[in-house]
Design a protein around this motif. Structure first.
Motif, short mmCIF file in Angstrom:
data_model
loop_
_atom_site.label_atom_id
_atom_site.label_comp_id
_atom_site.label_asym_id
_atom_site.label_seq_id
_atom_site.Cartn_x
_atom_site.Cartn_y
_atom_site.Cartn_z
N ARG A 286 8.97 1.18 12.06
CA ARG A 286 9.43 -0.21 12.07
C ARG A 286 10.69 -0.29 12.89
NH1 ARG A 286 7.16 -3.38 7.62
NH2 ARG A 286 8.93 -4.77 7.80
N PHE B 10 3.69 -8.07 2.57
CA PHE B 10 4.57 -8.05 3.74
C PHE B 10 5.01 -9.45 4.17
CE2 PHE B 10 2.24 -4.09 3.81
CZ PHE B 10 3.21 -3.16 4.18
N PHE C 91 -0.90 -10.38 7.08
CA PHE C 91 -2.23 -9.78 6.87
C PHE C 91 -2.36 -9.26 5.44
CE2 PHE C 91 -1.74 -9.30 11.50
CZ PHE C 91 -2.95 -9.82 11.92
N HIS C 92 -1.22 -9.04 4.79
CA HIS C 92 -1.20 -8.51 3.44
C HIS C 92 -0.04 -9.22 2.73
CE1 HIS C 92 -0.64 -5.76 0.10
NE2 HIS C 92 -1.63 -4.98 0.50
N GLY D 212 3.00 -1.47 7.25
CA GLY D 212 2.62 -2.86 7.55
C GLY D 212 1.62 -2.99 8.69
N ALA D 213 1.03 -1.88 9.11
CA ALA D 213 -0.06 -1.91 10.09
C ALA D 213 -1.36 -2.06 9.31
CB ALA D 213 -0.08 -0.65 10.94
N ILE D 214 -1.79 -3.29 9.16
CA ILE D 214 -2.84 -3.60 8.20
C ILE D 214 -4.18 -3.87 8.88
CG2 ILE D 214 -3.53 -5.29 6.44
CD1 ILE D 214 -0.15 -5.57 6.48
N TYR E 286 -0.57 2.11 7.44
CA TYR E 286 -0.76 0.98 6.51
C TYR E 286 0.50 0.72 5.67
CZ TYR E 286 -3.73 -1.68 3.09
OH TYR E 286 -4.30 -2.61 2.28
N LEU F 7 4.64 6.21 14.52
CA LEU F 7 4.73 4.76 14.38
C LEU F 7 5.85 4.46 13.40
CD1 LEU F 7 2.97 2.17 15.28
CD2 LEU F 7 2.27 2.13 12.89
N PRO G 271 0.84 -1.20 0.00
CA PRO G 271 0.00 0.00 0.00
C PRO G 271 0.88 1.25 0.00
CG PRO G 271 -0.11 -1.15 2.12
CD PRO G 271 0.69 -2.02 1.21
N TYR H 126 7.85 -8.86 11.75
CA TYR H 126 8.33 -7.47 11.84
C TYR H 126 7.66 -6.77 13.01
CZ TYR H 126 4.05 -6.38 9.11
OH TYR H 126 2.76 -6.27 8.65
N LEU I 61 6.30 -3.31 14.83
CA LEU I 61 5.81 -1.92 14.73
C LEU I 61 5.93 -1.30 16.12
CD1 LEU I 61 2.63 -2.82 12.67
CD2 LEU I 61 4.53 -1.40 11.81
#
Lengths: 136, 383
Positions: A103, A81, A77-78, B139-141, B136, A101, A9, A87, A89
């Protein structure tokens, strides 16, 4: 770039948030500061909730802070990734009084209050993302 | 003017809760609606207010056409995600108390097992736009990843443990096994919970609610009509809605462990004129195990930080001091945005909860939670 990989995304900046992304592409974490009363706010929003002014002066953050919380993601979730799992957060309390926020890029054990530095790194699509590392 | 006892829950309806069905969301929503209306002893044309929940079912206009409603006086959209079902009780009661409506239908239906998963659905929703833009791409999905830092901080500050999350999961599973309309049908032990794979730390698979298909609905009627209707009346004694600080970004929330229900609960208890000790049964929104613990604290059943210890010792299980999610909850009965929690509370207070019946249940509460922390609470009493 590997075109068989599912695309990540990408952010869609708005006029309100464009200065943040312009700064991010130059490696700078930019925050809104109310030009009327001086209150710092993040993420970008239209009005200052303290004085309702729309006037903003963008400031460059120190990119230092402390760990507020985190999650370590093990599930894809996607699909874009999937090859990065697991990973982490991390939510960071910035010195400027707002949060970011990012990584986490370290094997050092996370704990509340851990001092960290933040920097931007571009992903495969050229999207700048915050990387968080412990202060050395 | 108070909404206390101005409205009653007079009809409830549910479809089968399943993983996989050829029926569409709108079809499931109509099916449940017709059941709820029949349960109330009404006909579809008696409905004069409609609150469709979420966007996976029908619009109010579709209800008018399909039900042949002559004069719909209220339609409303309540945008609180999983808090919408309970929050809509406040809207319905307000419309009823002011004479706008006599019978308001609140209904939900969805087929999600054939569509996109929750993680990607939320990024089409305007209330998630900050997450979509700033988090997002990192990677915060999924909602699981947004709520996990709330749970992690609670664990770090207060010593709350995964075993305590497990107690919530096991409690819901035990209760689901008593419910013929539950998706999950196999027993779960604490060891099963601890051995379930990590999804996004600290949430394991068994800390996460289900994704399934189904429809659920209820009818809210003017209280003065309820005694003459088909079912034993269940009155809405207290109801309230609350938004958390920084409602569109958990990252920016001043206190990540405090959610919207912290603001709503005191209002609902004051309206109902009851105390925590009066609550015989509680149906608590459980998208994730931790969220149950957080809400118990924010409602004042215990102090902030004490929720983990509070739920130990079987307190939430049938036979315990505060039976919770007697239908199995979102964790084990099915995820119907918590409207199934409302149905279960009504059944408990009618004395129709079957093998999961809490003896002599006369007062109970139901909560909703959604969209990063919006909260809703309703306190009901048996008439």
């Amino acid at each position: 770039m590997d075109t068989t990989k599912p695309a990540k995304p990408v952010p869609h900046p708005t006029p309100l948030s464009a200065p943040y992304w312009d700064g991010a592409r130059q490696g700078k974490l930019m925050l809104q500061r109310c030009a009327a009363c001086g209150k710092t706010r993040h993420y970008p929003q239209m009005l200052c909730s303290a004085c309702y002014s729309t006037q903003v002066k963008w400031i460059e953050a120190s990119q230092r802070g402390t760990i507020h919380s985190w999650t370590i993601t093990h599930h894809a979730f996607h699909p874009a990734f999937a090859d990065e799992l697991p990973y982490t957060l991390v939510t960071v309390d910035l010195e400027e009084g707002v949060r970011a926020l990012g990584r986490y890029n370290s094997t050092q054990l996370l704990k509340l209050g851990l001092p960290v530095r933040l920097r931007f790194e571009n992903d495969a699509h050229g999207t700048p993302g915050l990387i968080v590392e412990p202060e050395v | 003017m108070s909404l206390k006892d101005k409205a009653a829950l007079t009809g409830v309806g549910e479809t089968a809760y399943v993983k996989g069905t050829p029926k569409t969301g709108p079809e499931l929503q109509f099916e449940a609606s017709l059941k709820a209306i029949a349960d109330a002893g009404l006909t579809p044309r008696d409905i004069d207010g409609i609150i469709p929940i979420g966007i996976t079912g029908n619009t109010a206009e579709e209800f008018i056409m399909n039900f042949g409603i002559d004069d719909l006086r209220l339609s409303a959209i309540i945008p609180h995600g999983g808090a919408s079902g309970v929050a809509s009780l406040q809207t319905a009661a307000a419309a009823i108390a002011t004479g706008v409506c006599k019978h308001v239908l609140i209904a939900f239906g969805r087929n999600v097992t054939s569509g996109a998963r929750a993680g990607q659905r939320i990024h089409t929703m305007p209330q998630f736009h900050l997450v979509t833009e700033f988090e997002y791409p990192l990677g915060a999905i999924s909602p699981a990843q947004l709520y996990a830092p709330m749970a992690r901080r609670h664990m770090e500050l207060y010593g709350t443990t995964s075993l305590q999350f497990g107690e919530v999961a096991v409690t819901c599973r035990q209760h689901a096994l008593l419910n013929d309309n539950a998706v999950m049908k196999k027993p779960m032990t604490i060891e099963d919970h601890q051995n379930s794979r990590m999804i996004t730390d600290p949430f394991r698979l068994m800390d996460c609610s289900l994704e399934n298909d189904g429809g659920v609905a209820f009818v809210v009627s003017a209280a003065e009509r309820a005694p003459d209707m088909k079912q034993h009346p269940v009155y809405l004694s207290g109801v309230a809605v609350g938004h958390p600080d920084s409602p569109s970004s958990i990252t920016q929330r001043p206190d990540m462990t405090r959610i919207g229900i912290a603001k709503a609960a005191a209002r609902a208890f004051a309206m109902a004129g009851v105390t925590h000790a009066d609550i015989d049964v509680a149906e608590i929104y459980d998208c994730f195990t931790y969220i149950v613990i957080c809400q118990l604290e924010d409602m004042g059943f215990c102090a902030k930080g004490e929720g983990g210890a509070f739920i130990e010792g079987g307190r939430l299980r049938l036979g315990g001091e505060l039976p919770v999610n007697t239908h199995g909850g979102l964790l084990s009965q099915g995820h119907l945005w918590g409207l199934n929690h409302v149905v279960e509370l009504v059944r408990q207070l009618r004395g129709e909860a079957g093998r999961a019946q809490v003896k002599n249940a006369t007062t109970g509460l139901v909560t909703g939670y959604g969209d990063q922390g919006d909260g809703s609470i309703a306190i009901m009493r048996r008439g």
